[in-house]
Design an enzyme around this catalytic site. Structure first.
Site, PDB file in Angstrom:
ATOM      1  N   ASP A  57      73.042  99.748  37.037  1.00  0.00           N
ATOM      2  CA  ASP A  57      72.351  98.565  36.527  1.00  0.00           C
ATOM      3  C   ASP A  57      70.973  98.960  35.974  1.00  0.00           C
ATOM      4  N   GLU A  82      72.814  91.205  28.106  1.00  0.00           N
ATOM      5  CA  GLU A  82      73.774  90.115  27.943  1.00  0.00           C
ATOM      6  C   GLU A  82      73.598  89.661  26.502  1.00  0.00           C
ATOM      7  N   SER A  83      74.712  89.569  25.751  1.00  0.00           N
ATOM      8  CA  SER A  83      74.559  89.447  24.295  1.00  0.00           C
ATOM      9  C   SER A  83      75.156  88.188  23.668  1.00  0.00           C
ATOM     10  N   THR A 132      67.259  91.995  18.079  1.00  0.00           N
ATOM     11  CA  THR A 132      68.070  91.141  17.221  1.00  0.00           C
ATOM     12  C   THR A 132      67.206  90.287  16.287  1.00  0.00           C
ATOM     13  N   ASP A 133      67.797  89.849  15.184  1.00  0.00           N
ATOM     14  CA  ASP A 133      67.080  88.934  14.288  1.00  0.00           C
ATOM     15  C   ASP A 133      66.918  87.540  14.903  1.00  0.00           C
ATOM     16  N   GLU A 134      67.681  87.239  15.971  1.00  0.00           N
ATOM     17  CA  GLU A 134      67.622  85.882  16.551  1.00  0.00           C
ATOM     18  C   GLU A 134      66.259  85.566  17.140  1.00  0.00           C
ATOM     19  N   TYR A 158      69.448  83.162  25.100  1.00  0.00           N
ATOM     20  CA  TYR A 158      69.645  84.577  24.738  1.00  0.00           C
ATOM     21  C   TYR A 158      68.482  85.067  23.872  1.00  0.00           C
ATOM     22  N   LYS A 162      65.625  87.977  24.612  1.00  0.00           N
ATOM     23  CA  LYS A 162      65.422  89.163  23.766  1.00  0.00           C
ATOM     24  C   LYS A 162      63.983  89.179  23.216  1.00  0.00           C
ATOM     25  N   ASN A 188      76.291  92.058  13.732  1.00  0.00           N
ATOM     26  CA  ASN A 188      77.170  93.214  13.537  1.00  0.00           C
ATOM     27  C   ASN A 188      78.632  92.786  13.624  1.00  0.00           C
ATOM     28  N   ARG A 222      74.919  83.555   8.564  1.00  0.00           N
ATOM     29  CA  ARG A 222      74.516  84.777   9.246  1.00  0.00           C
ATOM     30  C   ARG A 222      74.514  85.903   8.213  1.00  0.00           C
ATOM     31  N   PRO A 290      75.007  73.809  20.968  1.00  0.00           N
ATOM     32  CA  PRO A 290      73.696  73.155  21.124  1.00  0.00           C
ATOM     33  C   PRO A 290      72.581  74.052  20.578  1.00  0.00           C
TER      34      PRO A 290
HETATM   35  P1  NAD Z   1      77.847  93.909  24.333  1.00  0.00           P
HETATM   36  O1  NAD Z   1      77.762  92.621  25.101  1.00  0.00           O
HETATM   37  O2  NAD Z   1      79.090  94.239  23.595  1.00  0.00           O
HETATM   38  O3  NAD Z   1      77.550  95.136  25.314  1.00  0.00           O
HETATM   39  C1  NAD Z   1      76.532  95.107  26.282  1.00  0.00           C
HETATM   40  C2  NAD Z   1      76.727  96.323  27.197  1.00  0.00           C
HETATM   41  O4  NAD Z   1      75.658  96.309  28.158  1.00  0.00           O
HETATM   42  C3  NAD Z   1      78.034  96.288  27.991  1.00  0.00           C
HETATM   43  O5  NAD Z   1      78.640  97.557  28.001  1.00  0.00           O
HETATM   44  C4  NAD Z   1      77.597  95.884  29.391  1.00  0.00           C
HETATM   45  O6  NAD Z   1      78.444  96.395  30.427  1.00  0.00           O
HETATM   46  C5  NAD Z   1      76.198  96.501  29.455  1.00  0.00           C
HETATM   47  N1  NAD Z   1      75.331  95.821  30.422  1.00  0.00           N
HETATM   48  C6  NAD Z   1      75.158  94.489  30.568  1.00  0.00           C
HETATM   49  N2  NAD Z   1      74.309  94.236  31.598  1.00  0.00           N
HETATM   50  C7  NAD Z   1      73.938  95.444  32.087  1.00  0.00           C
HETATM   51  C8  NAD Z   1      73.066  95.865  33.126  1.00  0.00           C
HETATM   52  N3  NAD Z   1      72.414  94.963  33.893  1.00  0.00           N
HETATM   53  N4  NAD Z   1      72.896  97.184  33.349  1.00  0.00           N
HETATM   54  C9  NAD Z   1      73.551  98.112  32.585  1.00  0.00           C
HETATM   55  N5  NAD Z   1      74.410  97.767  31.601  1.00  0.00           N
HETATM   56  C10 NAD Z   1      74.592  96.455  31.347  1.00  0.00           C
HETATM   57  O7  NAD Z   1      76.578  93.880  23.380  1.00  0.00           O
HETATM   58  P2  NAD Z   1      76.432  94.423  21.884  1.00  0.00           P
HETATM   59  O8  NAD Z   1      76.906  93.409  20.945  1.00  0.00           O
HETATM   60  O9  NAD Z   1      76.957  95.806  21.825  1.00  0.00           O
HETATM   61  O10 NAD Z   1      74.821  94.450  21.773  1.00  0.00           O
HETATM   62  C11 NAD Z   1      74.092  95.605  22.177  1.00  0.00           C
HETATM   63  C12 NAD Z   1      72.616  95.359  21.929  1.00  0.00           C
HETATM   64  O11 NAD Z   1      72.398  95.081  20.559  1.00  0.00           O
HETATM   65  C13 NAD Z   1      72.055  94.167  22.693  1.00  0.00           C
HETATM   66  O12 NAD Z   1      70.760  94.500  23.136  1.00  0.00           O
HETATM   67  C14 NAD Z   1      72.009  93.056  21.656  1.00  0.00           C
HETATM   68  O13 NAD Z   1      70.985  92.142  21.956  1.00  0.00           O
HETATM   69  C15 NAD Z   1      71.718  93.842  20.405  1.00  0.00           C
HETATM   70  N6  NAD Z   1      72.188  93.264  19.137  1.00  0.00           N
HETATM   71  C16 NAD Z   1      73.480  92.867  18.989  1.00  0.00           C
HETATM   72  C17 NAD Z   1      73.933  92.394  17.757  1.00  0.00           C
HETATM   73  C18 NAD Z   1      75.364  91.973  17.530  1.00  0.00           C
HETATM   74  O14 NAD Z   1      75.677  91.407  16.484  1.00  0.00           O
HETATM   75  N7  NAD Z   1      76.275  92.203  18.449  1.00  0.00           N
HETATM   76  C19 NAD Z   1      73.027  92.311  16.684  1.00  0.00           C
HETATM   77  C20 NAD Z   1      71.703  92.710  16.876  1.00  0.00           C
HETATM   78  C21 NAD Z   1      71.304  93.206  18.103  1.00  0.00           C
HETATM   79  O1  DAU Z   2      72.084  87.809  14.794  1.00  0.00           O
HETATM   80  C1  DAU Z   2      72.334  88.826  15.735  1.00  0.00           C
HETATM   81  C2  DAU Z   2      73.129  88.247  16.887  1.00  0.00           C
HETATM   82  O2  DAU Z   2      74.451  88.048  16.402  1.00  0.00           O
HETATM   83  C3  DAU Z   2      73.142  89.136  18.119  1.00  0.00           C
HETATM   84  O3  DAU Z   2      71.840  89.243  18.629  1.00  0.00           O
HETATM   85  C4  DAU Z   2      74.054  88.553  19.198  1.00  0.00           C
HETATM   86  O4  DAU Z   2      74.149  89.456  20.296  1.00  0.00           O
HETATM   87  C5  DAU Z   2      75.435  88.365  18.589  1.00  0.00           C
HETATM   88  O5  DAU Z   2      76.279  87.744  19.536  1.00  0.00           O
HETATM   89  C6  DAU Z   2      75.346  87.508  17.334  1.00  0.00           C
HETATM   90  O6  DAU Z   2      74.947  86.150  17.660  1.00  0.00           O
HETATM   91  P1  DAU Z   2      75.627  84.890  16.934  1.00  0.00           P
HETATM   92  O7  DAU Z   2      75.480  83.702  17.791  1.00  0.00           O
HETATM   93  O8  DAU Z   2      75.176  84.793  15.523  1.00  0.00           O
HETATM   94  O9  DAU Z   2      77.166  85.427  16.914  1.00  0.00           O
HETATM   95  P2  DAU Z   2      78.547  84.685  17.207  1.00  0.00           P
HETATM   96  O10 DAU Z   2      79.632  85.636  16.798  1.00  0.00           O
HETATM   97  O11 DAU Z   2      78.601  84.115  18.579  1.00  0.00           O
HETATM   98  O12 DAU Z   2      78.512  83.488  16.183  1.00  0.00           O
HETATM   99  C7  DAU Z   2      78.383  83.725  14.781  1.00  0.00           C
HETATM  100  C8  DAU Z   2      78.321  82.358  14.104  1.00  0.00           C
HETATM  101  O13 DAU Z   2      79.623  81.762  14.223  1.00  0.00           O
HETATM  102  C9  DAU Z   2      77.361  81.393  14.748  1.00  0.00           C
HETATM  103  O14 DAU Z   2      76.771  80.580  13.743  1.00  0.00           O
HETATM  104  C10 DAU Z   2      78.222  80.531  15.666  1.00  0.00           C
HETATM  105  C11 DAU Z   2      79.560  80.511  14.932  1.00  0.00           C
HETATM  106  N1  DAU Z   2      80.757  80.444  15.799  1.00  0.00           N
HETATM  107  C12 DAU Z   2      80.869  81.318  16.826  1.00  0.00           C
HETATM  108  C13 DAU Z   2      81.963  81.292  17.656  1.00  0.00           C
HETATM  109  C14 DAU Z   2      82.080  82.226  18.831  1.00  0.00           C
HETATM  110  C15 DAU Z   2      81.755  79.531  15.499  1.00  0.00           C
HETATM  111  O15 DAU Z   2      81.653  78.749  14.529  1.00  0.00           O
HETATM  112  N2  DAU Z   2      82.851  79.504  16.315  1.00  0.00           N
HETATM  113  C16 DAU Z   2      82.981  80.320  17.394  1.00  0.00           C
HETATM  114  O16 DAU Z   2      84.003  80.212  18.119  1.00  0.00           O
END
Ligand code: NAD
Ligand code: DAU
Length: 356
Positions: A57, A82-83, A132-134, A158, A162, A188, A222, A290
């Site tokens: 952890d 947590e993402s 993240t851009d969020e 979330y 971040k 991504n 997005r 929400p």
């Molecule tokens: P993910 O949820 O797929 O993976 C997260 C990983 O972190 C998992 O392997 C999980 O087991 C591990 N983890 C969670 N809690 C933990 C803890 N307490 N200790 C150790 N490990 C732990 O996430 P992702 O989509 O790969 O995102 C990775 C990073 O990139 C995050 O910091 C996220 O905020 C950032 N990010 C994600 C996106 C996206 O679109 N997915 C975009 C921009 C930035």
């Molecule tokens: O912008 C970067 C972020 O992108 C990362 O920081 C986050 O970790 C990653 O989860 C992602 O966040 P979003 O909320 O943008 O991603 P998500 O795939 O959950 O949703 C993308 C868009 O689609 C968002 O506007 C919500 C919408 N959506 C999502 C789901 C899961 C739907 O319309 N239906 C769905 O079932």
């Protein structure tokens, strides 16, 4: 060697696979293996001595201090978080713990380790915080894309967690001079993404003949980036980024959610036709998220100018590769759809559909 946190997740897993395909520098991979961590993503390097997996952890101070002492990495790339925004709405507590407290613990452990390093090693060390851009909040249709100068205005639990972790990273540079770099990336997509996120959820639901949930009017925007391009950006910043700097990373690829879902349906119609007709028949508009941010867009000109990074994939090439990957890996998909996954899907989508 380098220490990566969250390397069994979507982006961290892609990053490690790309890293070891491109060089021989070993990776220590610290991951708690939560629901989002998946060892199958790393199956090809399970016996590779260059990859050392440690299940643990990021909030465990003693463990991290011990890992730094034992392996003496030249850099930390901190992905673990947590993402998923929807999960943060149902239960923000774990986001506060992992994303804020976890980053604090990682920064403190890195600071103690870095302080004890000598000249060259000390100067070369980097703490790379993945964000993240969020954190920048939501844009209207006519506002300019986010630059590194935009204030943080997070809207979901979330995003707030971040943003808090970004502030900690910034403060550890300014106060303690820890050589921190931060990247803020847009959405991504690509192989190994957990099917709770829009694109993989759409693919796996379509193949299962299940509804394709689109929140609200489907017009939220997005900025999509292929995961391999994000991994290349992280490597560029790790090697050439200036300590204390933020680099925005994005794909110049703004799309509405309903366009994304329609594109995935069209690709599946082509690559895996359904007897019932186009997959688009499964699109189902459901109750909105929400506080749903309307639009994200990234101005990535700083990383392009300073480090020469640019996305290599277009959305057309990246999304085709992604759909192909999910079609070719039904076992990976089946294995992540455990009982816990089904409980999440029922909780999030059960009974929430409305007529199209
Ligand atoms: P993910 O949820 O797929 O993976 C997260 C990983 O972190 C998992 O392997 C999980 O087991 C591990 N983890 C969670 N809690 C933990 C803890 N307490 N200790 C150790 N490990 C732990 O996430 P992702 O989509 O790969 O995102 C990775 C990073 O990139 C995050 O910091 C996220 O905020 C950032 N990010 C994600 C996106 C996206 O679109 N997915 C975009 C921009 C930035
Ligand atoms: O912008 C970067 C972020 O992108 C990362 O920081 C986050 O970790 C990653 O989860 C992602 O966040 P979003 O909320 O943008 O991603 P998500 O795939 O959950 O949703 C993308 C868009 O689609 C968002 O506007 C919500 C919408 N959506 C999502 C789901 C899961 C739907 O319309 N239906 C769905 O079932």
């Amino acid at each position: 060697m380098i220490l990566v946190t969250g390397g069994a997740g979507f982006i961290g897993g892609n990053f490690i696979l790309d890293w070891l395909a491109g060089c021989n520098e070993p990776v220590i991979d610290l991951d708690a293996l939560t629901y989002a961590g998946n060892l199958e993503t790393l199956a090809d390097i399970a016996d590779d001595p260059r990859h050392v997996l440690v299940q643990g952890d990021v909030c465990d101070r003693d463990l991290i201090a011990g890992l730094l002492e034992k392996y003496r990495p030249r850099a930390i790339v901190h992905f673990a978080a947590e993402s998923h925004v929807d999960r943060s709405i149902h239960g923000p507590g774990e986001f506060i713990r992992t994303n804020i407290e976890g980053t604090f613990v990682m920064l403190e452990a890195a600071r103690a380790y870095w302080n004890a390093l000598g000249g060259v090693e000390k100067a070369a060390f980097r703490f790379h915080h993945i964000s993240t851009d969020e954190v920048y909040g939501s844009l209207t249709a006519d506002e300019a894309p986010f630059t590194e100068e935009n204030p943080h205005r997070p809207n979901s639990p979330y995003a707030a967690s971040k943003a808090a972790s970004d502030h900690l990273a910034r403060a550890w540079f300014h106060t303690y001079e820890l050589p921190v770099v931060v990247t803020n990336c847009s959405n991504n997509y690509g192989p190994y993404q957990f099917p709770e996120k829009l694109i993989p959820l759409t693919i796996v639901n379509a193949l299962a003949g299940q509804p394709l949930p689109v929140y609200g009017d489907g017009k939220n925007v997005r900025d999509w980036l292929y995961v391999g391009d994000h991994c290349r950006a992280i490597r560029a910043v790790l090697e050439g980024g200036r300590p204390g700097e933020i680099y925005n990373v994005g794909g110049h690829c703004e799309k509405t959610n309903v366009d994304i879902v329609r594109t995935v349906c069209a690709l599946l119609d082509d690559m895996w036709p359904s007897e019932g007709g186009s997959y688009a028949r499964l699109i189902s508009f459901v109750t909105d998220r929400p506080g749903h941010d309307r639009r994200y867009a990234i101005d990535a000109s700083k990383i392009e100018r300073e480090l020469g990074w640019k996305p290599e994939e277009t959305f057309e090439t990246g999304i085709r590769k992604t759909v192909q990957w999910y079609l070719a890996h039904p076992k990976w998909v089946a294995n992540v759809q455990s009982g816990a996954y089904r409980e999440w899907i029922d909780r999030q989508y059960g009974g929430a559909e409305t007529a199209q």
